[in-house]
Structure formats: C-alpha cells, structure tokens
Motif scaffolding. Structure first.
Motif, mmCIF file in Angstrom:
data_model
loop_
_atom_site.group_PDB
_atom_site.id
_atom_site.type_symbol
_atom_site.label_atom_id
_atom_site.label_comp_id
_atom_site.label_asym_id
_atom_site.label_seq_id
_atom_site.Cartn_x
_atom_site.Cartn_y
_atom_site.Cartn_z
ATOM 1 N N VAL A 88 0.800 -1.218 0.000
ATOM 2 C CA VAL A 88 0.000 0.000 0.000
ATOM 3 C C VAL A 88 0.833 1.267 0.000
ATOM 4 C CG1 VAL A 88 -0.192 0.212 2.514
ATOM 5 C CG2 VAL A 88 -2.048 1.027 1.062
ATOM 6 N N ARG A 89 2.057 1.218 0.462
ATOM 7 C CA ARG A 89 2.830 2.451 0.619
ATOM 8 C C ARG A 89 3.010 3.170 -0.720
ATOM 9 N NH1 ARG A 89 5.872 5.021 4.266
ATOM 10 N NH2 ARG A 89 7.556 6.316 3.489
ATOM 11 N N GLY A 90 2.648 4.448 -0.715
ATOM 12 C CA GLY A 90 2.722 5.244 -1.929
ATOM 13 C C GLY A 90 1.524 5.095 -2.832
ATOM 14 N N ARG A 91 0.636 4.162 -2.510
ATOM 15 C CA ARG A 91 -0.563 3.926 -3.320
ATOM 16 C C ARG A 91 -1.798 3.986 -2.426
ATOM 17 N NH1 ARG A 91 3.375 0.213 -3.998
ATOM 18 N NH2 ARG A 91 4.486 0.217 -5.993
ATOM 19 N N GLU A 92 -1.773 4.842 -1.427
ATOM 20 C CA GLU A 92 -2.819 4.841 -0.399
ATOM 21 C C GLU A 92 -4.205 5.131 -0.977
ATOM 22 O OE1 GLU A 92 1.072 5.885 1.590
ATOM 23 O OE2 GLU A 92 0.011 6.524 -0.214
ATOM 24 N N ARG A 93 -4.277 6.067 -1.894
ATOM 25 C CA ARG A 93 -5.588 6.456 -2.429
ATOM 26 C C ARG A 93 -6.222 5.309 -3.210
ATOM 27 N NH1 ARG A 93 -6.837 8.426 -7.334
ATOM 28 N NH2 ARG A 93 -4.615 8.603 -7.808
ATOM 29 N N ILE A 94 -5.493 4.730 -4.148
ATOM 30 C CA ILE A 94 -6.053 3.650 -4.955
ATOM 31 C C ILE A 94 -6.273 2.403 -4.115
ATOM 32 C CG2 ILE A 94 -3.770 2.867 -5.714
ATOM 33 C CD1 ILE A 94 -7.047 2.866 -7.766
ATOM 34 N N ALA A 95 -5.397 2.160 -3.141
ATOM 35 C CA ALA A 95 -5.578 0.985 -2.283
ATOM 36 C C ALA A 95 -6.847 1.114 -1.446
ATOM 37 C CB ALA A 95 -4.362 0.815 -1.377
ATOM 38 N N LEU A 96 -7.111 2.313 -0.947
ATOM 39 C CA LEU A 96 -8.319 2.509 -0.144
ATOM 40 C C LEU A 96 -9.569 2.351 -1.004
ATOM 41 C CD1 LEU A 96 -9.608 3.218 2.538
ATOM 42 C CD2 LEU A 96 -9.323 5.641 1.965
ATOM 43 N N ALA A 97 -9.544 2.902 -2.201
ATOM 44 C CA ALA A 97 -10.708 2.789 -3.076
ATOM 45 C C ALA A 97 -10.976 1.340 -3.480
ATOM 46 C CB ALA A 97 -10.508 3.666 -4.314
ATOM 47 N N VAL A 98 -9.924 0.628 -3.841
ATOM 48 C CA VAL A 98 -10.098 -0.763 -4.275
ATOM 49 C C VAL A 98 -10.556 -1.647 -3.121
ATOM 50 C CG1 VAL A 98 -8.863 -2.796 -5.129
ATOM 51 C CG2 VAL A 98 -8.483 -0.567 -6.194
ATOM 52 N N SER A 99 -9.924 -1.506 -1.958
ATOM 53 C CA SER A 99 -10.310 -2.339 -0.813
ATOM 54 C C SER A 99 -11.736 -2.027 -0.364
ATOM 55 C CB SER A 99 -9.330 -2.145 0.334
ATOM 56 O OG SER A 99 -9.303 -0.796 0.766
ATOM 57 N N THR A 100 -12.150 -0.779 -0.455
ATOM 58 C CA THR A 100 -13.532 -0.431 -0.093
ATOM 59 C C THR A 100 -14.516 -1.040 -1.078
ATOM 60 O OG1 THR A 100 -12.723 1.662 0.832
ATOM 61 C CG2 THR A 100 -15.076 1.482 0.452
ATOM 62 N N ALA A 101 -14.197 -1.006 -2.371
ATOM 63 C CA ALA A 101 -15.075 -1.619 -3.371
ATOM 64 C C ALA A 101 -15.170 -3.128 -3.190
ATOM 65 C CB ALA A 101 -14.571 -1.273 -4.776
ATOM 66 N N LEU A 102 -14.033 -3.761 -2.895
ATOM 67 C CA LEU A 102 -14.056 -5.207 -2.647
ATOM 68 C C LEU A 102 -14.869 -5.540 -1.408
ATOM 69 C CD1 LEU A 102 -10.350 -6.157 -3.470
ATOM 70 C CD2 LEU A 102 -12.393 -6.579 -4.864
ATOM 71 N N PHE A 103 -14.780 -4.688 -0.402
ATOM 72 C CA PHE A 103 -15.573 -4.908 0.802
ATOM 73 C C PHE A 103 -17.065 -4.808 0.498
ATOM 74 C CE2 PHE A 103 -17.447 -3.430 4.850
ATOM 75 C CZ PHE A 103 -17.085 -4.496 5.652
ATOM 76 N N ALA A 104 -17.440 -3.891 -0.376
ATOM 77 C CA ALA A 104 -18.851 -3.771 -0.761
ATOM 78 C C ALA A 104 -19.338 -5.038 -1.464
ATOM 79 C CB ALA A 104 -19.030 -2.559 -1.671
ATOM 80 N N LEU A 105 -18.531 -5.564 -2.372
ATOM 81 C CA LEU A 105 -18.920 -6.787 -3.075
ATOM 82 C C LEU A 105 -19.016 -7.973 -2.120
ATOM 83 C CD1 LEU A 105 -16.734 -6.431 -6.302
ATOM 84 C CD2 LEU A 105 -19.166 -5.860 -5.988
#
Length: 247
Positions: A60-77
């Motif tokens: 995740v380091r250096g990719r915090e924004r995209i990591a948060l968005a992707v993990s949140t979307a996966l959590f929704a699914l």
C-alpha cells in the motif's frame, strides 16, 4: 474535504459491522446452520483478514488512495455476497472473502489517514476512528428496525453495499500525493560528526543488554553476571546486582 472522505469510509465500514451483529440470527436461519456450523463459518473472518492485512501492508505504501478505493469496493462486493449464500459452507467461504476485504480496508484506511496527516499537518486519526463506533451504534438498531419492517438480510446488505461503493468513489477523490514516498535513511552518514553518535548508540545498546543480563540472571535462578559497564567505577553497584559472595 480529505477528513470528510476518510470519515465517510470509516463510518460505512462501521455501518456494515453494526448491521452484521443484528443480521447474524437471520443469516443463520437463511443458510440453515447450527450453532457449531455458524461458529466455524465465523472463523473465516480472521482467517481471511490476517494474511490480507500483511499483504496490504507491503503493497500500500505510496498507493494509499487507490488501495483505499479498491479495498472499499471489494468490501462492498463481499458484503453483498453474504446476502446470497444459502449453505453453511458458502457462508464460511463468503466470510473468508469478507475478512480479507475488511483487513485490507483496515490497513488501507490507516495508511491513507497517516499520509493525509503528514501532508496536511493536522490531526485526523482521532476523528476518523471515532466514526467507526458511532456508526456501529447507529447501524445495529437501524437494522433491527428494518428487519421488523420485513426487510431480509439480502436487502439490507444490498443497501449497505451501495453505500460502501459510494464511499469507494469518494476515496478515489482523496487529494493524496502519488508515487512511493522516499524512506528516510536513519543510518549515520559518513563524516567525523556522525561516527561518535553511532559509537554512542552502539554503546548504549550494549549497556542495555548487560543490564538485562544482570537483572534476568538472578530471576532465572543463576548468579548475577555483574554490573554493566555503564555504572561508574567509583560507585558500587546496587545490592541486587552483587554476587552472593560479595554481598
């Protein structure tokens, strides 16, 4: 704006877990699970979460924004998928996926909050983390009310999944820097000024090790190993660090 987006993600994360506590009896009935089956299925949450947290922390380091968005979307699914299961085995597998998504979301949210703190200079962790328990407290009775109105687990989880996906879209708009941040090298650089400091640090670590041996030796039933060399020579060591013969 950054704080509001982070709070929204943490709050919707808490909304699911608050609703999950109220939906659990209905989900158990839906899949026809016994108490033993349900307990075994629930063990899938940490089974999925622990490796996902370790892996996310590395990536995740250096990719915090995209990591948060992707993990949140996966959590929704994953949350929506629980409403579709019909057997205890399917529930267990769905909870492994849910745990993995939740663990990744946990790490991504904290790293994103930490980076936002560094870039803004403000304190964000307290406010962001406070959103989770507040959301849990609000979501649990709200879910109970929805159940009393005749809404099933699948319907409630679908609504929550839509909310989580909306927060994933919000996370994509976080104004965080891009690219991997350079890690400051804490090792002493070359030069005469750095060398005494490095020698001092090594001396302190060695003194701490000797002090630990002096304390642990008697506690383990052995003889004390003598005082560490950090004590002045003109000053006798404490009584507890002397050998029985010297005492």
């Amino acid at each position: 704006m950054t704080l509001a987006r982070l709070v929204a993600v943490c709050a919707v994360w808490g909304v699911f877990w608050g609703s999950w506590s109220a939906l659990l009896p209905a989900v158990q009935t839906q899949v026809g699970a016994t108490n033993a089956d349900l307990g075994l299925a629930l063990a899938g949450v940490p089974v999925g979460a622990i490796p996902a947290m370790a892996l996310t922390g590395r990536l995740v380091r250096g990719r915090e924004r995209i990591a948060l968005a992707v993990s949140t979307a996966l959590f929704a699914l994953a949350a929506a998928g629980i409403g579709l299961v019909t057997t205890p085995l399917a529930l267990g597998l769905a909870l492994v996926g849910l745990g993995a998504a939740s663990g990744a979301l946990d790490i991504a949210l904290n790293t994103a909050t930490g980076r936002a703190e560094r870039e803004s200079g403000g304190r964000l962790f307290q406010t962001v983390h406070a959103a989770f328990p507040v959301a849990v407290i609000v979501a649990a009775p709200a879910t109970g009310l929805a159940r009393s109105l005749g809404y099933g687990p699948a319907q409630v989880l679908a609504v929550i999944a839509v909310l989580v996906l909306a927060c994933a879209a919000l996370a994509m708009g976080l104004p965080l820097g891009r690219g991997v941040q350079p890690v400051a090298d804490s090792r002493p650089k070359g030069g005469l000024a750095a060398r005494p400091a490095a020698r001092c640090a090594r001396r302190v670590r060695a003194d701490h090790r000797e002090l630990g041996r002096a304390v642990v030796g008697p506690a383990a039933g052995g003889l004390p190993l003598g005082p560490p060399r950090c004590w002045p020579a003109r000053r006798p060591p404490p009584t507890w660090a002397r050998s029985p013969r010297a005492a």
